[in-house]
Structure formats: structure tokens, C-alpha cells
Design a protein around this motif. Structure first.
Motif, short mmCIF file in Angstrom:
data_model
loop_
_atom_site.label_atom_id
_atom_site.label_comp_id
_atom_site.label_asym_id
_atom_site.label_seq_id
_atom_site.Cartn_x
_atom_site.Cartn_y
_atom_site.Cartn_z
N VAL A 128 0.71 -1.29 0.40
CA VAL A 128 0.07 -0.04 0.23
C VAL A 128 0.92 1.29 -0.35
N ARG A 131 2.08 2.23 -3.64
CA ARG A 131 1.13 2.55 -4.09
C ARG A 131 1.37 3.77 -4.15
N ALA A 150 -5.70 5.34 -0.02
CA ALA A 150 -4.76 4.33 0.32
C ALA A 150 -4.43 4.40 1.92
N GLU A 153 -6.74 1.92 3.36
CA GLU A 153 -6.09 0.78 2.89
C GLU A 153 -5.25 0.22 4.20
#
Length: 304
Positions: A128, A131, A150, A153
Motif C-alpha cells: 500500500v 502505491r 490508500a 486501505e
């Protein structure tokens, strides 16, 4: 010797209203210099993927950090930390803030009393963070929303990777879910599991962030919604199937929690699907669809 890469962002007031915003991201490894003492005005989730080091509490106690581990840096809390000077460590960090941090703390995703949390696996969280780092490219018009999403997440990935929790499911939660539709009290559920009610409450809150009563209620209401939307069962029958012998009580409870009466929910959500419905979790690569009747073709939208 060490290497470091980091970027910082300044989301607008509109983006803050999303609940969580990302303020920065960084990837570092090696014999990094120690940090602090310092105090921040926001949260930082720091994932130690390899190596080890130390974290000093405000009262002077020193905690050992051994990868894989999560280090929480909390707003208003003085802290010091650093990697072992001989071995260093591999670190990924995300700075974030927003009103949703209060709720994530209440649910147990952020743990103020555990600044150092052992992880079973750092790879999901590291993915994560990677990203977020990719989203941080200059000129990305979706930067604030993409990185903010994100962060949500990331908190889920960190929660799932905690070493004190089973990654594939908590046995206590699984047992409660299995028996959720039985007309049992919390004390009776606890007895079936060989636990005291206090032990059950502690286990469920650690695993789900809520009380046993709320955990069971969420399962029951979720199933009730499925039955209302996908079947023609009377409301009284739906109530019995999810563990309520009194349809009137079920209707009041459903209305209070959902915001709609069961009948009104059915009017909005009912789906009449030929061929029925299934409780099986679909394969994303093979989504559920109607098979063409013999002698008929199914044409894709837009295809002539």
C-alpha cells in the motif's frame, strides 16, 4: 550509510472533509540516524520491514523493535526512536490526519497504548505504501483523493497483519458468526465458547473493534437485508430466520439501525432475478451472470 526518499503533501480543506488525508510518504533503509525527542501534530504509521532498533516512551522506558513491526507516532506524544546503528532497518512511513482517526482508534485499528506492534507480515502494508509513493508523482490530478483512500486501505492492511491476530479469521468471531442467528444472549454465546462474558467482550473488541452485541447485530441485519432484497419472504419469516421471534421487535430494531422500515427497505432494494440467488462468494474473474437460454444469444451492450 543510508538511503532515503520522501514526499510531503498539503491537502486542501475540501480534501480534509473526506475523513483522512495523506500528508506524506517515505521509504528509507540503512543505518538511519536516530529521531527525536520530538512531538508531532498528526499520525504516522511506520512499518519496519527488516532489521531492528528501539523506541523510547515518554516515561523513559525503551522498547525493542524487531521487524516486521509497526511503530505508531501519535499527535501530541513525545517520542524518540532509531535503528540499530550496526544493522540499520528498512522503513516505510505514511503521515496522515483527519477526523476519521478518532473512529479508527475507537475500533482498535490505531492503538495509542501500543506504540510498537509486532506484525506477522509487512508485505501487504508495504504494498500500500508503494502505491502511495507511485501516486505521489508530480502532476497527478488525483493525488489527494488517491492517497487519502490508500490511508484507509493501509489501516486495514496493518490491522490484518498484526501478529496477535490470525490473518485468515479470528476463531471467536467465526464461532459467533456461525451461531449468530440462534436466539442466544451474549452470556450464552460466551458459555458455548468456554469463556466468561468479560473474556468474550475483550476478544470480540480486540478482533472487530465493537461489542459482541453489535457484532452479532451487524451479521443479523446484513442477512435480513439480503432476504428482504432477494426473496419474497414475509417480514415475520425474515425476522425468525435471523433470530428474532418477535417480528414487531425486529421491525423496530431494523428501522432504528438501518433508518428504514423492513418493508420500505424491500421497496427500494428488491431484486427479482430469474434463476434465484446464491450465498457463494463470486470469483472476480468469473462474475455471476445469466446463462443464455437454449437457442438464444446474449449480446454485449453496444454490440450489434
Amino acid at each position: 550509510m543510508y538511503h532515503t526518499w520522501m514526499r510531503y503533501f498539503t491537502p486542501s480543506p475540501v480534501h480534509h472533509r473526506l475523513g483522512l488525508v495523506c500528508l506524506g510518504v517515505g521509504l528509507q533503509y540503512g543505518a538511519l540516524p536516530p529521531v527525536g525527542p520530538r512531538t508531532l501534530d498528526h499520525h504516522v504509521a511506520m512499518v519496519i520491514c527488516s532489521g531492528g532498533g528501539w523506541y523510547r516512551l515518554p516515561d523513559g522506558r525503551r522498547l525493542t523493535i524487531t521487524a516486521p513491526a509497526l511503530v505508531w507516532l501519535l499527535p501530541g506524544v513525545s517520542h524518540e526512536y532509531g535503528p540499530d546503528p550496526d544493522t540499520g532497518w528498512d522503513e516505510a512511513f505514511v503521515d496522515f490526519t483527519g477526523p476519521a482517526t478518532t473512529t479508527y482508534t475507537e475500533l482498535g485499528y490505531i492503538e495509542p497504548d501500543r506504540p510498537v506492534v509486532p506484525l506477522g507480515d509487512s508485505a501487504p502494508a508495504r504494498a500500500v505504501v508503494t502505491r502511495i509513493a507511485r501516486a505521489a508523482r508530480v502532476g497527478n490530478p488525483l493525488l489527494e483523493v488517491e492517497t487519502g483512500a490508500a490511508v484507509h486501505e493501509l489501516l486495514v492492511a496493518l490491522r490484518r497483519s498484526r501478529a496477535d491476530l490470525a490473518p485468515d479469521g479470528d476463531p471467536v468471531l467465526e464461532a459467533l458468526a456461525r451461531d449468530a442467528y440462534l436466539p442466544l444472549s451474549v452470556a450464552e454465546h460466551a458459555a458455548r465458547l468456554g469463556m466468561t462474558p468479560t473474556e468474550l467482550r475483550t476478544a470480540v473488541r480486540r478482533g472487530s473493534g465493537c461489542s459482541p452485541k453489535d457484532y452479532l447485530l451487524s451479521i443479523r441485519l446484513g442477512r435480513a437485508k439480503e432476504l428482504l432484497a432477494a426473496t419474497e419472504l414475509p417480514v415475520a419469516a425474515v425476522a425468525r430466520r435471523v433470530g428474532y421471534d418477535d417480528p414487531a421487535y425486529f421491525s423496530r430494531l431494523f428501522t432504528r439501525r438501518v433508518g428504514l422500515a423492513p418493508v420500505r427497505f424491500r421497496e427500494q432494494q428488491a431484486r427479482a432475478v430469474p434463476g434465484g440467488w446464491s450465498q457463494e462468494i463470486p470469483d472476480p474473474d468469473d462474475p455471476p451472470m445469466l446463462r443464455p437460454a437454449e437457442g438464444h444469444e446474449v449480446r454485449e451492450a453496444g454490440v450489434r
